[in-house]
Each structure stands twice: as structure tokens, then as C-alpha cells.
Write a protein that holds these residues in place. Structure first.
Motif, mmCIF file in Angstrom:
data_model
loop_
_atom_site.group_PDB
_atom_site.id
_atom_site.type_symbol
_atom_site.label_atom_id
_atom_site.label_comp_id
_atom_site.label_asym_id
_atom_site.label_seq_id
_atom_site.Cartn_x
_atom_site.Cartn_y
_atom_site.Cartn_z
ATOM 1 N N PRO A 38 0.815 -1.224 0.000
ATOM 2 C CA PRO A 38 0.000 0.000 0.000
ATOM 3 C C PRO A 38 0.844 1.268 0.000
ATOM 4 O O PRO A 38 0.452 2.278 -0.590
ATOM 5 C CB PRO A 38 -0.815 -0.124 1.294
ATOM 6 C CG PRO A 38 -0.840 -1.581 1.601
ATOM 7 C CD PRO A 38 0.481 -2.101 1.142
ATOM 8 N N HIS A 39 2.018 1.210 0.628
ATOM 9 C CA HIS A 39 2.884 2.390 0.702
ATOM 10 C C HIS A 39 3.569 2.667 -0.633
ATOM 11 O O HIS A 39 3.642 3.815 -1.078
ATOM 12 C CB HIS A 39 3.927 2.198 1.804
ATOM 13 C CG HIS A 39 3.327 1.947 3.150
ATOM 14 N ND1 HIS A 39 2.719 2.938 3.893
ATOM 15 C CD2 HIS A 39 3.208 0.797 3.879
ATOM 16 C CE1 HIS A 39 2.267 2.423 5.029
ATOM 17 N NE2 HIS A 39 2.541 1.126 5.045
ATOM 18 N N ARG A 40 4.045 1.618 -1.288
ATOM 19 C CA ARG A 40 4.694 1.856 -2.578
ATOM 20 C C ARG A 40 3.661 2.266 -3.631
ATOM 21 O O ARG A 40 3.948 3.088 -4.497
ATOM 22 C CB ARG A 40 5.502 0.636 -3.029
ATOM 23 C CG ARG A 40 4.719 -0.645 -3.233
ATOM 24 C CD ARG A 40 5.627 -1.824 -3.566
ATOM 25 N NE ARG A 40 4.857 -3.036 -3.814
ATOM 26 C CZ ARG A 40 5.411 -4.215 -4.106
ATOM 27 N NH1 ARG A 40 6.723 -4.335 -4.190
ATOM 28 N NH2 ARG A 40 4.658 -5.266 -4.317
ATOM 29 N N LEU A 41 2.428 1.713 -3.541
ATOM 30 C CA LEU A 41 1.377 2.135 -4.461
ATOM 31 C C LEU A 41 1.044 3.606 -4.252
ATOM 32 O O LEU A 41 0.932 4.372 -5.225
ATOM 33 C CB LEU A 41 0.125 1.284 -4.271
ATOM 34 C CG LEU A 41 -1.088 1.736 -5.097
ATOM 35 C CD1 LEU A 41 -0.842 1.534 -6.587
ATOM 36 C CD2 LEU A 41 -2.348 0.991 -4.650
ATOM 37 N N GLY A 63 1.860 -10.943 -8.674
ATOM 38 C CA GLY A 63 0.932 -9.889 -9.064
ATOM 39 C C GLY A 63 0.462 -8.966 -7.960
ATOM 40 O O GLY A 63 -0.550 -8.272 -8.120
ATOM 41 N N ILE A 64 1.172 -8.898 -6.854
ATOM 42 C CA ILE A 64 0.720 -8.063 -5.732
ATOM 43 C C ILE A 64 0.633 -6.592 -6.133
ATOM 44 O O ILE A 64 -0.395 -5.942 -5.940
ATOM 45 C CB ILE A 64 1.659 -8.248 -4.513
ATOM 46 C CG1 ILE A 64 1.592 -9.684 -4.000
ATOM 47 C CG2 ILE A 64 1.282 -7.265 -3.393
ATOM 48 C CD1 ILE A 64 2.616 -10.009 -2.930
ATOM 49 N N LEU A 65 1.712 -6.056 -6.699
ATOM 50 C CA LEU A 65 1.690 -4.657 -7.135
ATOM 51 C C LEU A 65 0.838 -4.496 -8.392
ATOM 52 O O LEU A 65 0.095 -3.512 -8.515
ATOM 53 C CB LEU A 65 3.110 -4.163 -7.401
ATOM 54 C CG LEU A 65 3.237 -2.724 -7.909
ATOM 55 C CD1 LEU A 65 2.657 -1.721 -6.913
ATOM 56 C CD2 LEU A 65 4.698 -2.385 -8.218
ATOM 57 N N SER A 66 0.927 -5.430 -9.311
ATOM 58 C CA SER A 66 0.154 -5.347 -10.554
ATOM 59 C C SER A 66 -1.336 -5.205 -10.270
ATOM 60 O O SER A 66 -2.025 -4.367 -10.865
ATOM 61 C CB SER A 66 0.393 -6.593 -11.419
ATOM 62 O OG SER A 66 1.726 -6.679 -11.865
ATOM 63 N N GLU A 67 -1.849 -6.027 -9.359
ATOM 64 C CA GLU A 67 -3.275 -5.963 -9.049
ATOM 65 C C GLU A 67 -3.657 -4.633 -8.422
ATOM 66 O O GLU A 67 -4.707 -4.059 -8.744
ATOM 67 C CB GLU A 67 -3.668 -7.122 -8.123
ATOM 68 C CG GLU A 67 -3.766 -8.454 -8.832
ATOM 69 C CD GLU A 67 -4.647 -9.451 -8.086
ATOM 70 O OE1 GLU A 67 -5.353 -9.040 -7.129
ATOM 71 O OE2 GLU A 67 -4.640 -10.636 -8.479
ATOM 72 N N GLY A 208 12.678 6.687 1.347
ATOM 73 C CA GLY A 208 13.009 5.462 2.056
ATOM 74 C C GLY A 208 11.764 4.680 2.423
ATOM 75 O O GLY A 208 10.663 5.238 2.530
ATOM 76 N N LEU A 209 11.930 3.379 2.593
ATOM 77 C CA LEU A 209 10.876 2.508 3.105
ATOM 78 C C LEU A 209 11.401 1.914 4.406
ATOM 79 O O LEU A 209 12.343 1.131 4.389
ATOM 80 C CB LEU A 209 10.553 1.398 2.110
ATOM 81 C CG LEU A 209 9.388 1.595 1.151
ATOM 82 C CD1 LEU A 209 9.348 0.465 0.135
ATOM 83 C CD2 LEU A 209 8.069 1.661 1.910
ATOM 84 N N GLU A 210 10.803 2.288 5.501
ATOM 85 C CA GLU A 210 11.318 1.880 6.814
ATOM 86 C C GLU A 210 10.383 0.897 7.488
ATOM 87 O O GLU A 210 9.172 1.117 7.564
ATOM 88 C CB GLU A 210 11.492 3.119 7.692
ATOM 89 C CG GLU A 210 12.002 2.824 9.092
ATOM 90 C CD GLU A 210 12.087 4.093 9.912
ATOM 91 O OE1 GLU A 210 11.155 4.351 10.707
ATOM 92 O OE2 GLU A 210 13.069 4.846 9.742
ATOM 93 N N PHE A 218 5.348 -0.890 7.745
ATOM 94 C CA PHE A 218 6.273 -0.058 6.985
ATOM 95 C C PHE A 218 5.750 1.374 6.939
ATOM 96 O O PHE A 218 4.562 1.631 7.143
ATOM 97 C CB PHE A 218 6.415 -0.583 5.550
ATOM 98 C CG PHE A 218 7.246 -1.825 5.425
ATOM 99 C CD1 PHE A 218 8.605 -1.744 5.151
ATOM 100 C CD2 PHE A 218 6.665 -3.078 5.563
ATOM 101 C CE1 PHE A 218 9.365 -2.894 5.030
ATOM 102 C CE2 PHE A 218 7.428 -4.236 5.445
ATOM 103 C CZ PHE A 218 8.788 -4.136 5.174
ATOM 104 N N ARG A 219 6.659 2.299 6.636
ATOM 105 C CA ARG A 219 6.252 3.672 6.390
ATOM 106 C C ARG A 219 7.246 4.307 5.420
ATOM 107 O O ARG A 219 8.409 3.896 5.331
ATOM 108 C CB ARG A 219 6.192 4.492 7.678
ATOM 109 C CG ARG A 219 7.537 4.679 8.365
ATOM 110 C CD ARG A 219 7.444 5.698 9.488
ATOM 111 N NE ARG A 219 8.755 5.939 10.076
ATOM 112 C CZ ARG A 219 9.043 6.980 10.851
ATOM 113 N NH1 ARG A 219 8.104 7.874 11.121
ATOM 114 N NH2 ARG A 219 10.260 7.134 11.354
ATOM 115 N N ILE A 220 6.779 5.305 4.671
ATOM 116 C CA ILE A 220 7.631 6.071 3.773
ATOM 117 C C ILE A 220 8.379 7.119 4.589
ATOM 118 O O ILE A 220 7.783 7.804 5.426
ATOM 119 C CB ILE A 220 6.799 6.762 2.674
ATOM 120 C CG1 ILE A 220 6.047 5.729 1.834
ATOM 121 C CG2 ILE A 220 7.697 7.627 1.784
ATOM 122 C CD1 ILE A 220 6.912 4.893 0.939
#
Length: 237
Positions: A38-41, A63-67, A208-210, A218-220
Motif C-alpha cells: 500500500p505504501h509503494r502504491l 501480481g501483488i503490485l500489478s493488481e 526510504g521505506l522503513e 512499513f512507512r515512507i
């Protein structure tokens, strides 16, 4: 093997193929990917409106990000060299009623087939698993249209990333199976940025992804010292 398909690590393909049936188990080996997705999206969407955009997801796995990009309205093509992962991705997309074009093809070969055909190119958590990451960056630069975006993520190479991403994640907290990462394949942001510039891409943003052990989330952040994201653009012509 055709020279264009040189950038393959058979042991990596075997590793992910053996785990293919676990891609959508949110409590299994791919749990960290589900947690950070969800954070990278959102980070991608902070830079570009995905609705109606043509996107190619390099190293799409199950397909996690693809979907998630398809749900955001993008027309997604996912490419990978692990056929078992692609079969899982196709079945899951069918069950989710999402139209995603999954293809068994290398980034380099697909770049020859579809140059400048995509508004957005993503390659997340893959560069550290291939022999020649610069070749993937070059393929990404070829696939993206002028004015389009390339989003990459990987692991920094320094003492802190070794401590957190390998010793911490694989051996202490056991977030990932032992041997998931090879520290020698990690890339410093300056190295990845130089690869992008070499192939005509301009760096637009780095984040960054921490991972937070207490909350297990995780968090940005603005600290790219361990996991990081890089947004690059191909200048409009």
C-alpha cells in the motif's frame, strides 16, 4: 540462451518458483511485500494518476503490485521469468475479476517488442535479484514513453542495510527466508541514479521505506539508507 535473455539468475527463478503457491498468503514468506505494497502504491500515485495509464510491471511475481495498480485504474502488463508465479498471478487476477496481461518474457526482450509503449514502468524489489541491474534500467528506459515515469525500488549497500535487511530481517526477526538477499547485489542510490542517467532518465524523487519492528508496519521516510524507492522520468521530446 539468446543473448537478449542473459540477465537471468536460475537460482533466483527456482527460489521464487518454489514459493509461488505462497504469493497470496499474507502471513507467509511474502508477508513483507503485502505490508509494504500500500505504501509503494501510494508513493507511485503521489507522482502520477494511474487511471487510464498503460503500465508494465517488471518482475511482477504473483501480481501483488500489478493488481493494486489495476484496481487504481491502470491498464497493466506484468512480466516475469518465473512461470509458476505467473500462473498464480493469472488465477488470482481471474478470481479478482481484474484484466491484467501477464507475460513470460524478460524485460530486455519485451523492450525490443514494445519500445516507448508505456506511460509507467515499475520494477520493485527485483534489481537485487538479477546479475545485471543496469540492463533492467536500460530496458525500463526503452519501454517508457517520453514524459513517462519509471519507479524502482531496491536495497542500499552499506553497514546499516546489512544489519537490518539481512541479519535483522532474515536471521533475527525471520521476516524473510534465510538467503533471500545477497548483500553484494545491493545498490547505492548514487549507483542507481547513474544507471538511469546513462539511459536517458532523470531522477525526480527518492524516498526510504522503513520497517518498524514494534508496530510491524512499513512507512515512507526521507531516509534511503536501507530500503528505498526512486522515481525517474524520461524527458518529453
Amino acid at each position: 540462451m539468446n543473448p537478449i535473455d542473459h540477465n537471468v539468475a536460475p537460482e533466483e527463478i527456482d527460489k521464487f518458483s518454489a514459493l509461488a503457491h505462497r504469493w497470496w498468503d499474507e502471513n507467509g514468506e511474502f508477508r513483507p511485500l503485502h505490508q509494504l505494497n500500500p505504501h509503494r502504491l501510494q508513493w507511485i500515485r503521489d507522482h502520477v494518476d494511474l487511471h487510464g495509464k498503460s503500465v508494465v510491471d517488471i518482475g511482477c511475481g504473483g501480481g501483488i503490485l500489478s493488481e493494486s495498480m489495476a484496481r487504481a485504474g491502470a491498464r497493466v502488463t506484468g512480466i516475469d521469468l518465473a512461470d509458476a508465479s505467473l500462473q498464480v498471478a493469472r488465477l488470482h487476477a481471474l478470481d479478482a475479476q481484474l484484466e491484467i496481461d501477464y507475460r513470460l518474457v524478460s524485460a530486455e526482450r519485451y523492450a525490443e517488442e514494445a519500445p516507448a509503449q508505456f506511460d509507467v514502468v515499475t520494477c520493485m524489489e527485483m534489481l537485487e535479484h538479477v546479475p545485471d541491474p543496469a540492463s533492467i534500467v536500460q530496458a525500463s528506459a526503452t519501454l517508457v514513453r517520453p514524459g513517462g515515469w519509471v519507479f524502482l525500488s531496491t536495497l542500499n549497500r552499506n553497514a546499516k542495510s546489512y544489519l537490518f535487511a539481512i541479519l535483522g530481517a532474515e536471521y533475527i526477526m525471520k521476516l524473510l527466508p534465510k538467503g533471500t538477499h545477497d548483500f553484494a547485489k545491493f545498490l547505492q542510490p548514487s549507483e542507481l541514479a547513474a544507471m538511469g542517467r546513462r539511459y536517458g532518465l532523470e531522477v525526480a524523487d527518492i524516498a526510504g521505506l522503513e520497517y518498524q519492528p514494534l508496530s510491524q508496519k512499513f512507512r515512507i521516510t526521507q531516509d534511503p539508507s536501507v530500503n528505498y524507492l526512486m522515481a525517474l522520468r524520461r524527458p518529453a521530446q
